[in-house]
Design an enzyme around this catalytic site. Sequence first.
Site: not given
Ligand code: NAP
Length: 274
Positions: A48, A53, A78, A111
């Site tokens: 994704d 980004y 997106k 988005h």
């Molecule tokens: N459509 C939208 O508006 C929108 C908005 C936000 C996000 N998204 C999508 O959703 C994806 C995920 O959301 P997100 O990036 O907010 O975060 P998330 O997946 O909820 O959390 C990621 C964070 O948690 C840490 N982490 C990941 N796995 C872990 C584990 N097993 N143990 C401990 N810590 C862990 C990562 O650190 P490290 O990377 O340092 O390991 C990072 O800081 C995004 O990357 C994006 O593709 C979309």
Amino acid sequence: MSVLTETYVLSNGVKIPKVGFGTWQVPNGEVAYNAVSYALKVGYRHVDTAYVYGNEESVGKAIRESGIPRNEIFVTSKLPADVKTYDGTLDYFERTMKNLGLDYLDLYLIHWPWPWNEKGKDYKKENIDVWRAMEKLNTEGRIRAIGVSNFDVEYLQVLLDNSEIKPMVNQIKFFIGNTQEEITQFCQKNGILVEAYSPLATGRLINNGAIQKIADKYHKTVAQICLRYVLQRNVLPLPKSTTPARIEENAKLDFEIAPEDMEYLNNLTDTVQA
Ligand SMILES: NC(=O)c1ccc[n+]([C@@H]2O[C@H](COP(=O)([O-])OP(=O)(O)OC[C@H]3O[C@@H](n4cnc5c(N)ncnc54)[C@H](OP(=O)(O)O)[C@@H]3O)[C@@H](O)[C@H]2O)c1
């Protein structure tokens, strides 16, 4: 069969791998290239990204150089929230494809319903124009499936009432304690797959004591409970990590949370401290 190769089926019959690899805040260049390459190496088949980004180039390069046939990887990008015209949509789609260096996209999402700095302003009419362009790209085979992100019920209904092709996906913020029930239930009733962004609340759920209790019971990590919970809600999690061990950990989801524990997790509130 690993959860990484299991699929949901979208309303147009397209299969989508049940766990996607998130790339928000993953810098273009070596970091994004290495993270996506590693995710593909350990079995993720769904990535994704988004134009904003800024990492589509490295994400695309990692996909192209993975040695995995293109049709075995599901790629989402997106349309920037600020683009709210028919022609702008076609233009930004081409920019995304150029960045990715791919021939087709699996899923393209609007988005946000509004430009980022005009949250809440009425953009319903503009989204219909954007959607017409998305439909055209879908019909022409440039994109296999089309959808939206951050749409509430009101905005979804406008598209349902004014489209030839219904949105197949709504990507929303969804994690334990923040499951946006009204939107989630509306989507699931209308055959729109819900994708969970920030399934770990961007890392803020990791130290949650209540979820830790369930994790201890199953001998799993908090992250694994958070992601498995999303799957058992028939929602598609998009975990992000740039840490190899965590990328692997987040893919080990072949276990089952019992109904009473799902109930407990469903009832948790205030899971993330402000
Ligand atoms: N459509 C939208 O508006 C929108 C908005 C936000 C996000 N998204 C999508 O959703 C994806 C995920 O959301 P997100 O990036 O907010 O975060 P998330 O997946 O909820 O959390 C990621 C964070 O948690 C840490 N982490 C990941 N796995 C872990 C584990 N097993 N143990 C401990 N810590 C862990 C990562 O650190 P490290 O990377 O340092 O390991 C990072 O800081 C995004 O990357 C994006 O593709 C979309």
